[in-house]
Every structure is written in C-alpha cells, then in structure tokens.
Design a protein around this motif. Structure first.
Motif, short mmCIF file in Angstrom:
data_model
loop_
_atom_site.label_atom_id
_atom_site.label_comp_id
_atom_site.label_asym_id
_atom_site.label_seq_id
_atom_site.Cartn_x
_atom_site.Cartn_y
_atom_site.Cartn_z
N THR A 1 -32.02 -4.16 24.34
CA THR A 1 -30.92 -3.35 24.91
C THR A 1 -30.06 -4.00 25.31
OG1 THR A 1 -31.76 -3.46 26.55
CG2 THR A 1 -32.59 -1.39 25.21
N ARG B 1 -19.71 -3.39 25.90
CA ARG B 1 -19.39 -2.30 25.65
C ARG B 1 -19.40 -2.21 23.93
NH1 ARG B 1 -15.15 -1.95 30.11
NH2 ARG B 1 -16.28 -1.10 31.88
N ASP C 1 -21.88 -1.20 19.09
CA ASP C 1 -21.91 -0.62 18.58
C ASP C 1 -21.06 -0.33 17.69
OD1 ASP C 1 -19.56 2.32 19.84
OD2 ASP C 1 -19.41 0.20 20.08
N THR C 2 -20.85 -1.79 17.88
CA THR C 2 -19.46 -2.45 16.46
C THR C 2 -20.17 -3.34 16.12
OG1 THR C 2 -18.00 -4.28 17.48
CG2 THR C 2 -17.37 -1.71 17.62
N TRP D 1 -23.48 -1.28 11.74
CA TRP D 1 -23.07 -1.18 13.26
C TRP D 1 -23.29 0.96 12.92
CZ3 TRP D 1 -18.95 3.11 13.81
CH2 TRP D 1 -17.88 2.94 12.01
N SER D 2 -23.02 1.44 12.14
CA SER D 2 -22.81 2.45 12.21
C SER D 2 -24.63 3.33 11.92
CB SER D 2 -22.24 3.18 10.81
OG SER D 2 -22.33 3.04 9.77
N ARG E 1 -30.71 2.51 15.17
CA ARG E 1 -30.27 2.24 16.65
C ARG E 1 -29.46 2.90 17.07
NH1 ARG E 1 -25.42 -1.54 14.73
NH2 ARG E 1 -25.20 -1.49 16.75
N ASP E 2 -29.38 3.46 18.98
CA ASP E 2 -28.62 4.76 19.34
C ASP E 2 -27.57 3.78 20.16
OD1 ASP E 2 -27.72 6.86 20.33
OD2 ASP E 2 -29.87 7.45 21.09
N ASN E 3 -26.32 3.99 19.18
CA ASN E 3 -25.67 3.25 19.74
C ASN E 3 -24.91 4.70 20.81
OD1 ASN E 3 -25.03 1.10 17.80
ND2 ASN E 3 -23.53 2.54 16.88
N ALA E 4 -25.42 5.17 21.79
CA ALA E 4 -24.99 5.97 22.10
C ALA E 4 -26.00 5.80 23.59
CB ALA E 4 -25.30 7.08 22.81
N ASN F 1 -26.58 1.63 23.36
CA ASN F 1 -27.06 0.18 23.26
C ASN F 1 -28.64 0.05 23.19
OD1 ASN F 1 -24.02 0.38 23.43
ND2 ASN F 1 -24.40 -1.14 25.67
N THR G 1 -16.67 -7.14 13.34
CA THR G 1 -16.51 -6.04 13.85
C THR G 1 -16.20 -4.77 12.23
OG1 THR G 1 -15.66 -6.20 16.27
CG2 THR G 1 -14.82 -3.82 14.31
#
Length: 130
Positions: free
Chosen positions: A23, A27, A30-31, A53-54, A72-75, A77, A102
């Motif tokens: 974790t 911020r 997610d990139t 990243w996606s 991954r779960d970008n929501a 982090n 990025t």
C-alpha cells in the motif's frame, strides 16, 4: 520519497497460498508501473512480476509464471501478489517497487531491463517449508 508498505508474508507449507499486499499514500500511485521483486537467502534480488499503471498488462518471471498473479486496485492504492502452489525455492524477502515515470509500459522482452525501481518497500518475509 513515497512510502511503500508490504504485508501478508509468513510461514507456509509447500503447495499452499499467500497473498501479499503493498500500500501507499502517494496520490500518483495509480500512474506508476509497479513490480514485485524477491531476494532469496544468500542470493541477489530478482524480478518476480510487473503490472502497468492501468492493470491491463502484466509480465512474470518464468519461475513464477502460472503460479503467481500480480494485480492492483488503484482506488485503494494497493498492489497485490497472489502466490499459489508455493515451493521451498520461493522462500525470500518480497519487495514491492514503483517506477514513477507516468503511464509507461514495454514489450514483454523489455520489461525486466527497462523497469526502474525509483521506490522500494521495506520487504516482507515469505518462508515455504517442505
């Protein structure tokens, strides 16, 4: 300097499963292209898996292909490593790493060479008993 925090390691019997998490409060998490590495006892650190990243692209080391799944779960982090059918040779300290450039990704043959670990976590121990 972002902080990456791994969890989920432990002692498991061969054939078992574990899920590692990583974790971050960054911020821009997610990139980033993210990866898992591991360092077995008395050996150098080695690549395990990476994810775009996606989340739409992944790449694995041959030694874990078909047994491990990176996601991954970008929501949240959070980066994950689902490890199934564990073997004693999977025993290592597992680290998550972030490449902060990025939105990048590469062809399969280039992932390991091109990934740049700008940030590392502190590691989590996974021990697989026979």
């Amino acid at each position: 300097q972002i902080r990456l925090l791994e969890s989920g390691g432990g002692l498991i019997q061969a054939g078992g499963s574990l899920r590692l998490s990583c974790t971050s409060s960054d911020r821009a998490f997610d990139t980033y292209t993210l990866a898992w590495f591991r360092q077995p006892p008395r050996k150098d650190r080695e690549f395990v898996a990476a994810i775009r990243w996606s989340g739409e692209n992944t790449h694995y080391a041959d030694s874990v292909q078909g047994r491990f799944t990176i996601s991954r779960d970008n929501a949240k982090n959070t980066l994950y490593l689902e490890m199934n059918n564990l073997k004693p040779e999977d025993t290592a300290v597992y680290y998550c790493a972030a490449d902060r450039r990025t939105g990048i990704w590469w062809r399969d043959a280039e992932v390991i060479a091109r990934f740049r670990a700008d940030y590392w976590g502190q590691g989590t121990q996974v021990t697989v008993s026979s």
